[in-house]
Scaffold this motif. Structure first.
Motif, mmCIF file in Angstrom:
data_model
loop_
_atom_site.group_PDB
_atom_site.id
_atom_site.type_symbol
_atom_site.label_atom_id
_atom_site.label_comp_id
_atom_site.label_asym_id
_atom_site.label_seq_id
_atom_site.Cartn_x
_atom_site.Cartn_y
_atom_site.Cartn_z
ATOM 1 N N GLN A 18 0.764 -1.069 -0.053
ATOM 2 C CA GLN A 18 -0.013 -0.007 -0.085
ATOM 3 C C GLN A 18 0.790 1.567 0.063
ATOM 4 O O GLN A 18 0.253 2.401 -0.369
ATOM 5 N N HIS A 119 1.021 -9.343 4.711
ATOM 6 C CA HIS A 119 -0.047 -8.399 4.432
ATOM 7 C C HIS A 119 -0.632 -8.390 3.065
ATOM 8 O O HIS A 119 -0.183 -7.331 2.199
ATOM 9 N N GLU A 164 -5.055 -10.552 9.012
ATOM 10 C CA GLU A 164 -6.313 -10.638 8.503
ATOM 11 C C GLU A 164 -6.619 -11.907 7.483
ATOM 12 O O GLU A 164 -6.935 -11.790 6.383
ATOM 13 N N GLU A 349 -4.922 -2.422 14.027
ATOM 14 C CA GLU A 349 -5.436 -1.231 13.027
ATOM 15 C C GLU A 349 -6.721 -0.507 13.584
ATOM 16 O O GLU A 349 -7.503 -1.535 14.211
ATOM 17 N N GLU A 404 -5.664 2.075 -1.217
ATOM 18 C CA GLU A 404 -6.823 1.178 -0.500
ATOM 19 C C GLU A 404 -7.107 0.044 -1.374
ATOM 20 O O GLU A 404 -8.125 0.130 -1.953
HETATM 21 C C1 BGC Z 1 -6.300 -3.627 5.998
HETATM 22 C C2 BGC Z 1 -5.771 -2.766 5.519
HETATM 23 C C3 BGC Z 1 -6.722 -1.803 4.831
HETATM 24 C C4 BGC Z 1 -7.485 -1.365 5.990
HETATM 25 C C5 BGC Z 1 -8.988 -0.368 5.656
HETATM 26 C C6 BGC Z 1 -7.840 -3.414 6.954
HETATM 27 O O1 BGC Z 1 -8.778 -4.683 6.424
HETATM 28 O O2 BGC Z 1 -5.474 -4.669 6.862
HETATM 29 O O3 BGC Z 1 -4.681 -3.081 4.414
HETATM 30 O O4 BGC Z 1 -6.290 -0.769 4.030
HETATM 31 O O5 BGC Z 1 -8.279 -2.402 6.384
HETATM 32 O O6 BGC Z 1 -9.763 -1.174 4.611
#
Ligand code: BGC
Length: 477
Positions: A18, A119, A164, A349, A404
């Motif tokens: 990203q 990731h 995730e 996050e 994104e």
């Molecule tokens: C992810 C990120 C993503 C963020 C916002 C998470 O699911 O780890 O890579 O940018 O959410 O969608």
């Protein structure tokens, strides 16, 4: 009065594809994301990570920025294909050198590195061999992880295996919105199982050589039934099994949720005892990514879970269509403790996409909706700690506006604005607020409850000081 634990770790997060750009630099092999974005029509406006935030070349400036914001930790991810261009076999030392320079520069700035091994940017060469559908991937991943531990475990004290697993499977193999873009209900449970086997194999490898901590990062969305009807309650339970328990239950030795067979029908097979044991390797910490909740109703037209989201009248939704619901974060952190026991937790996050003014005005960029989201969720983390959850840190998503994924650059999650034409970085008001939160270990959150942060004299003056420091910083680079 809000006060976080003394050792609470404040940071921000990003991921390799990203932000880095230079996807093929210094001998790196292409990833599935490189292929995906270069397949016409798969990403918004055809945007790619070819340049992104140019972090591969600007990491020193970005670390200086983190430092000026007072960040104590930085969660980044490693692009596997920089280390093993073909996924396995030949190690590309030059790729490892990049992450070594990054880690050294972070440590020099007094910022703790948190490294995520995966990731989403699988080496394309491994996708050619079946990617997450090939059970061999557990060994491929453990070998790659082992190379990272060998070079960097002396300096990186907190590792994460996967980011995730649910998104990897749901987006990559079931609905196809993310790389590698498959849409196959039979593949989904296979990919999920192999992900958890790879996770377990990497943890096992870490126990042979690692001296610090390793964990897993999951995204959790608490699920609430849209009504008291049995069908909606079952829909919420299936949604929770699918998104949340599918990964955490096996990781903590509870087996697979019973709902999985019901959801996947003929596409499901039970895991063997050996597979369950591998997935259940004890971990040192758990990372929770939290963005929103789901209020679910039964819907036969939405296989395989047969559930759909119900929009909440009066609620605020972000630009990615997610309801702002901070109580869900408190509940999630407490639920994890209740269901899986006491394990150190990190919010790895949390953040929001909102439309920002296009350009900074006089070094300033106002993002009141993101400020509000941040404040609410930080208070929610504090409430979870007050309720007994062992939360050790918080990583804002994201340090920088970035790609994104298939939504491109228009969805901005950064606390720092990026002008993608000039690569100019400008801390948004959310970054300025966050900076004062860190400096006061959360105390400013008690003062500013309900009020616009700009109206708070304490924050305003801290923000001014910060602006002056950043001014200074920009003149140096
Ligand atoms: C992810 C990120 C993503 C963020 C916002 C998470 O699911 O780890 O890579 O940018 O959410 O969608």
């Amino acid at each position: 009065m809000i006060k976080f634990p003394d050792q609470f770790l404040w940071g921000a997060a990003t991921s390799a594809y990203q932000i880095e750009g230079s996807p093929l630099a210094d001998g790196a092999g292409p990833s599935i994301w490189h292929r995906f974005v270069h397949s016409p029509g798969l990403t918004a406006k055809g945007e790619t990570g070819d340049i992104a935030c140019d972090h591969y070349n600007r990491y020193r400036d970005d670390i200086a920025l983190m430092r000026s914001l007072g960040l104590q930790a930085y969660r980044f991810s490693v692009n596997w294909g920089r280390i093993f261009p073909d996924g396995t076999g030949r190690l590309n030392s030059a790729g490892l050198d990049f992450y070594e320079r990054l880690v050294d520069a972070l440590l020099e700035a007094g910022i703790e590195p948190l490294a995520t091994l995966y990731h989403w940017d699988l080496p394309a060469a491994l996708d050619d061999r079946g990617g997450w559908l090939n059970p061999e991937i557990a060994h491929w991943f453990a070998d790659y992880a082992g190379a990272m531990f060998e070079r960097l475990d002396g300096r990186v004290k907190r590792w994460a295996t996967l980011n995730e697993p649910w998104v990897i499977t749901d987006g990559g193999y079931l609905h196809g919105a993310l790389a590698p873009g498959h849409r196959n209900v039979f593949e989904a449970p296979i990919a999920s199982r192999n992900l958890m086997l790879a996770h377990g194999a990497a943890v096992q490898r870490y126990r042979q050589a690692g001296k610090h901590e390793i964990g897993l990062v999951v995204n959790i969305e608490p699920k609430y039934p849209a009504s008291e009807s049995d069908s909606d309650r079952n829909a919420a339970a299936r949604s929770d099994a699918y998104m949340n328990r599918q990964y955490l239950d096996p990781a903590f030795g509870l087996g697979c949720p019973t709902e999985m067979a019901e959801i996947f029908g003929p596409a499901w097979r039970d895991w063997t005892a050996e597979e369950l044991a591998l997935a259940a390797q004890p971990i040192d910490w758990l990372g929770i990514n939290y963005y929103t909740r789901g209020v679910m109703k039964h819907d036969d037209a939405k296989p395989p879970v047969r559930a759909d989201y119900v929009r909440q009248p009066g609620a605020t939704y972000t630009e990615t269509g997610w309801e702002v619901f901070e109580q869900g974060l408190t509940e999630t952190l407490l639920w994890v403790k209740e269901r899986y026991g006491d394990i150190p937790l990190y919010v790895t996050e949390n953040g929001s996409a909102f439309d920002d003014p296009p350009t900074a005005q006089g070094g300033r960029l106002e993002d009141p909706a993101r400020v509000d989201y941040l404040e609410r969720h930080l208070r929610a983390v504090h409430a979870a700690i007050a309720g007994g959850a062992d939360v050790r840190g918080y990583m804002a998503w994201s340090l920088l506006d970035n790609l994104e994924w298939s939504l491109g650059f228009s969805k901005r999650f950064g606390i720092v604005h990026i002008d993608f034409e000039t690569q100019q970085r400008t801390p948004k008001d959310s970054a300025r607020l966050y900076s004062t939160v860190i400096a006061s270990n959360g105390a400013v959150l008690s003062e500013s409850a309900g009020a616009a942060p700009r109206a708070e004299p304490g924050i305003a003056s801290a923000a001014e000081k910060l602006a002056a420091a950043l001014e200074h910083h920009h003149h140096h680079h």
